[in-house]
Design a protein around this motif. Sequence first.
Motif, PDB file in Angstrom:
ATOM      1  N   ASN A   1      16.113  47.331  26.151  1.00 42.78           N
ATOM      2  CA  ASN A   1      17.106  48.611  26.050  1.00 42.78           C
ATOM      3  C   ASN A   1      18.160  48.172  25.940  1.00 42.78           C
ATOM      4  OD1 ASN A   1      18.340  50.959  26.138  1.00 42.78           O
ATOM      5  ND2 ASN A   1      17.011  52.351  26.425  1.00 42.78           N
ATOM      6  N   PRO A   2      18.591  48.255  25.171  1.00 40.36           N
ATOM      7  CA  PRO A   2      20.419  47.591  25.199  1.00 40.36           C
ATOM      8  C   PRO A   2      21.240  48.315  25.758  1.00 40.36           C
ATOM      9  CG  PRO A   2      19.643  48.281  22.464  1.00 40.36           C
ATOM     10  CD  PRO A   2      18.348  48.069  23.456  1.00 40.36           C
ATOM     11  N   ILE A   3      20.653  49.778  25.874  1.00 43.44           N
ATOM     12  CA  ILE A   3      21.908  50.485  26.529  1.00 43.44           C
ATOM     13  C   ILE A   3      21.818  50.054  28.182  1.00 43.44           C
ATOM     14  CG2 ILE A   3      22.726  53.189  27.077  1.00 43.44           C
ATOM     15  CD1 ILE A   3      21.820  53.795  24.830  1.00 43.44           C
ATOM     16  N   GLN A   4      20.816  50.318  28.597  1.00 41.38           N
ATOM     17  CA  GLN A   4      20.930  49.634  30.256  1.00 41.38           C
ATOM     18  C   GLN A   4      20.387  48.082  30.617  1.00 41.38           C
ATOM     19  OE1 GLN A   4      16.005  50.173  30.513  1.00 41.38           O
ATOM     20  NE2 GLN A   4      16.149  52.463  30.973  1.00 41.38           N
ATOM     21  N   LEU A   5      20.686  47.480  29.826  1.00 38.48           N
ATOM     22  CA  LEU A   5      21.200  46.191  29.663  1.00 38.48           C
ATOM     23  C   LEU A   5      22.930  45.265  30.232  1.00 38.48           C
ATOM     24  CD1 LEU A   5      19.110  43.051  28.202  1.00 38.48           C
ATOM     25  CD2 LEU A   5      18.917  44.263  30.034  1.00 38.48           C
TER      26      LEU A   5
ATOM     27  N   GLN B   1       9.671  44.632  35.433  1.00 35.83           N
ATOM     28  CA  GLN B   1       9.178  43.842  36.252  1.00 35.83           C
ATOM     29  C   GLN B   1      10.023  43.256  36.423  1.00 35.83           C
ATOM     30  OE1 GLN B   1       6.902  45.274  33.578  1.00 35.83           O
ATOM     31  NE2 GLN B   1       7.342  47.414  34.581  1.00 35.83           N
ATOM     32  N   GLY B   2      11.358  42.801  36.478  1.00 33.27           N
ATOM     33  CA  GLY B   2      12.270  42.046  37.046  1.00 33.27           C
ATOM     34  C   GLY B   2      11.998  42.066  38.599  1.00 33.27           C
ATOM     35  N   THR B   3      13.554  40.948  39.026  1.00 30.58           N
ATOM     36  CA  THR B   3      13.802  41.288  39.943  1.00 30.58           C
ATOM     37  C   THR B   3      15.657  40.717  40.370  1.00 30.58           C
ATOM     38  OG1 THR B   3      13.489  38.623  40.332  1.00 30.58           O
ATOM     39  CG2 THR B   3      11.548  40.435  41.509  1.00 30.58           C
ATOM     40  N   ILE B   4      15.760  41.590  40.878  1.00 31.05           N
ATOM     41  CA  ILE B   4      17.427  41.497  41.210  1.00 31.05           C
ATOM     42  C   ILE B   4      18.048  40.897  43.243  1.00 31.05           C
ATOM     43  CG2 ILE B   4      18.440  43.379  41.431  1.00 31.05           C
ATOM     44  CD1 ILE B   4      21.047  43.457  40.467  1.00 31.05           C
ATOM     45  N   GLU B   5      18.271  39.175  42.862  1.00 29.05           N
ATOM     46  CA  GLU B   5      18.705  39.270  44.331  1.00 29.05           C
ATOM     47  C   GLU B   5      20.404  38.777  44.317  1.00 29.05           C
ATOM     48  OE1 GLU B   5      16.250  35.914  44.489  1.00 29.05           O
ATOM     49  OE2 GLU B   5      14.506  37.181  44.992  1.00 29.05           O
ATOM     50  N   VAL B   6      20.501  38.804  45.665  1.00 33.81           N
ATOM     51  CA  VAL B   6      22.104  38.335  46.074  1.00 33.81           C
ATOM     52  C   VAL B   6      22.044  36.949  47.498  1.00 33.81           C
ATOM     53  CG1 VAL B   6      22.154  40.379  47.673  1.00 33.81           C
ATOM     54  CG2 VAL B   6      24.010  39.633  46.635  1.00 33.81           C
ATOM     55  N   GLU B   7      23.116  36.872  47.030  1.00 36.19           N
ATOM     56  CA  GLU B   7      23.656  35.538  47.930  1.00 36.19           C
ATOM     57  C   GLU B   7      24.750  35.973  47.696  1.00 36.19           C
ATOM     58  OE1 GLU B   7      22.113  31.498  47.557  1.00 36.19           O
ATOM     59  OE2 GLU B   7      20.963  32.424  45.384  1.00 36.19           O
TER      60      GLU B   7
ATOM     61  N   GLY C   1      29.037  54.094  45.386  1.00 38.53           N
ATOM     62  CA  GLY C   1      27.634  53.071  45.808  1.00 38.53           C
ATOM     63  C   GLY C   1      26.812  53.663  45.137  1.00 38.53           C
ATOM     64  N   MET C   2      26.634  53.779  43.767  1.00 42.52           N
ATOM     65  CA  MET C   2      25.067  53.656  43.091  1.00 42.52           C
ATOM     66  C   MET C   2      25.672  52.781  42.428  1.00 42.52           C
ATOM     67  SD  MET C   2      23.413  56.163  43.864  1.00 42.52           S
ATOM     68  CE  MET C   2      21.990  56.583  42.753  1.00 42.52           C
ATOM     69  N   GLY C   3      26.476  52.222  41.547  1.00 41.04           N
ATOM     70  CA  GLY C   3      26.117  50.835  40.890  1.00 41.04           C
ATOM     71  C   GLY C   3      25.380  49.948  41.453  1.00 41.04           C
ATOM     72  N   LEU C   4      24.887  49.056  42.474  1.00 35.31           N
ATOM     73  CA  LEU C   4      23.948  48.431  42.390  1.00 35.31           C
ATOM     74  C   LEU C   4      22.557  48.733  42.484  1.00 35.31           C
ATOM     75  CD1 LEU C   4      25.251  46.112  44.939  1.00 35.31           C
ATOM     76  CD2 LEU C   4      24.939  45.675  42.174  1.00 35.31           C
ATOM     77  N   ALA C   5      22.357  49.880  43.121  1.00 33.30           N
ATOM     78  CA  ALA C   5      21.080  50.993  43.017  1.00 33.30           C
ATOM     79  C   ALA C   5      20.634  51.350  41.705  1.00 33.30           C
ATOM     80  CB  ALA C   5      21.085  52.460  43.725  1.00 33.30           C
ATOM     81  N   ILE C   6      21.692  51.385  40.500  1.00 36.09           N
ATOM     82  CA  ILE C   6      21.404  51.801  39.190  1.00 36.09           C
ATOM     83  C   ILE C   6      20.474  49.838  39.248  1.00 36.09           C
ATOM     84  CG2 ILE C   6      21.803  52.115  36.828  1.00 36.09           C
ATOM     85  CD1 ILE C   6      24.219  54.002  38.000  1.00 36.09           C
ATOM     86  N   CYS C   7      21.002  49.276  38.995  1.00 37.86           N
ATOM     87  CA  CYS C   7      21.125  47.444  38.852  1.00 37.86           C
ATOM     88  C   CYS C   7      19.566  47.370  38.565  1.00 37.86           C
ATOM     89  CB  CYS C   7      22.133  46.990  38.822  1.00 37.86           C
ATOM     90  SG  CYS C   7      23.573  46.704  38.443  1.00 37.86           S
ATOM     91  N   LYS C   8      19.453  47.329  40.112  1.00 39.66           N
ATOM     92  CA  LYS C   8      18.076  47.317  40.556  1.00 39.66           C
ATOM     93  C   LYS C   8      16.950  48.297  39.734  1.00 39.66           C
ATOM     94  CE  LYS C   8      15.466  45.998  45.338  1.00 39.66           C
ATOM     95  NZ  LYS C   8      14.470  46.812  44.171  1.00 39.66           N
ATOM     96  N   LYS C   9      17.103  49.698  39.516  1.00 39.58           N
ATOM     97  CA  LYS C   9      16.432  50.303  39.122  1.00 39.58           C
ATOM     98  C   LYS C   9      16.170  50.795  37.893  1.00 39.58           C
ATOM     99  CE  LYS C   9      14.721  55.336  39.201  1.00 39.58           C
ATOM    100  NZ  LYS C   9      14.222  55.223  40.680  1.00 39.58           N
ATOM    101  N   ILE C  10      16.621  49.516  36.790  1.00 39.87           N
ATOM    102  CA  ILE C  10      16.890  49.285  35.892  1.00 39.87           C
ATOM    103  C   ILE C  10      16.025  47.929  35.740  1.00 39.87           C
ATOM    104  CG2 ILE C  10      17.631  49.071  33.322  1.00 39.87           C
ATOM    105  CD1 ILE C  10      19.848  50.180  34.470  1.00 39.87           C
ATOM    106  N   VAL C  11      16.473  46.864  36.342  1.00 43.60           N
ATOM    107  CA  VAL C  11      15.647  45.892  36.453  1.00 43.60           C
ATOM    108  C   VAL C  11      14.039  46.025  37.349  1.00 43.60           C
ATOM    109  CG1 VAL C  11      15.976  43.625  37.692  1.00 43.60           C
ATOM    110  CG2 VAL C  11      17.832  44.253  36.783  1.00 43.60           C
TER     111      VAL C  11
END
Length: 314
Positions: free
Chosen positions: A199-203, A288-294, A274-284
């Motif tokens: 979904n382009p809006i979610q991306l 069935q993708g993953t999002i990780e941080v270093e 503090g919701m921005g990254l939570a929204i990113c993770k929920k979309i990804v």
Amino acid sequence: IMLPEMDGFEVCIKVKADEATKNIPIIFITGKTDNEDIMRGFAVGGVDYITKPFNPNETLARVQTQLKLQAVTKQLIENSKRLEESNRELEDFCSFVSHDLKAPLRKIMYFEGRLSEECSELLDETGEKYLSKIQDSTTRMGQFIDDLLEFSKITFAAKEFKPVDLNIIVQKVLENLEVHIKQVNGTVNVQELPSVEANPIQLSQVFLNLISNALKFSRIDVAPIINVQSERTGDGTIKIMVQDNGIGIDCKSLKRIFNPFQRLNQHKAYKGSGMGLAICKKIVDGYQGTIEVESQLDQGTQFTIVWPKPKMVK
């Protein structure tokens, strides 16, 4: 099967046609062993077909298997109904948040503005300080409500999958952030990116959150540099990396960075819900993708999104 007047196939058809009995599993036990009869038994709704002579223990085991499957199916149906009810409640909650809760907040913000415009001369330094704190708090509350509403929508929003060129998505995001990028003297380097089905809006929301975070959490007197790039892995998935040279994140906070309402840096210079990254993770996660941080303090942060192979277009 070989019954007078109405054979077993007809009985099965009638049972399956009745709303009250259609979910009852039916096993045929018969001396008819032709493949045509066996196929017809399954076609009219039978769950198993046992030919004579039959072994009683084997037959009992098959009955028990069907009963277990029936119990699991019933539980799945009940879980599905509960999920639908939860989604309805969530929609009602979102409606409440977007209307009933925001209405009084808008009124507060309106009268704050009136006080600031019409009564500023009557306020001393302390009064102006208090009014400024009220304005800041109501603005933050409005952002909290908007972000919570957006987070809730992701749970039940229908995804319209279609081929999406990530280069176009990132370019539009950078256009929206153009003023902010200039204000912080930032640089965003974007390598050639692939296309995915999404979904382009979610991306757009994912990249907007990641890039705006990278701009916001920059080091003092160090111009932010952000690199957006991708690579294909050996198993056919796609890795998308967003890397910055900002303030970084301490290792103790990395585990909770994707939790809702997590503000890891409480300094007033870094505002947000503090919701921005939570929204990113929920979309990804929804793809069935993953999002990780270093990350390392004072050296920068890299977010890596892994898109599974089935979502790839080219």
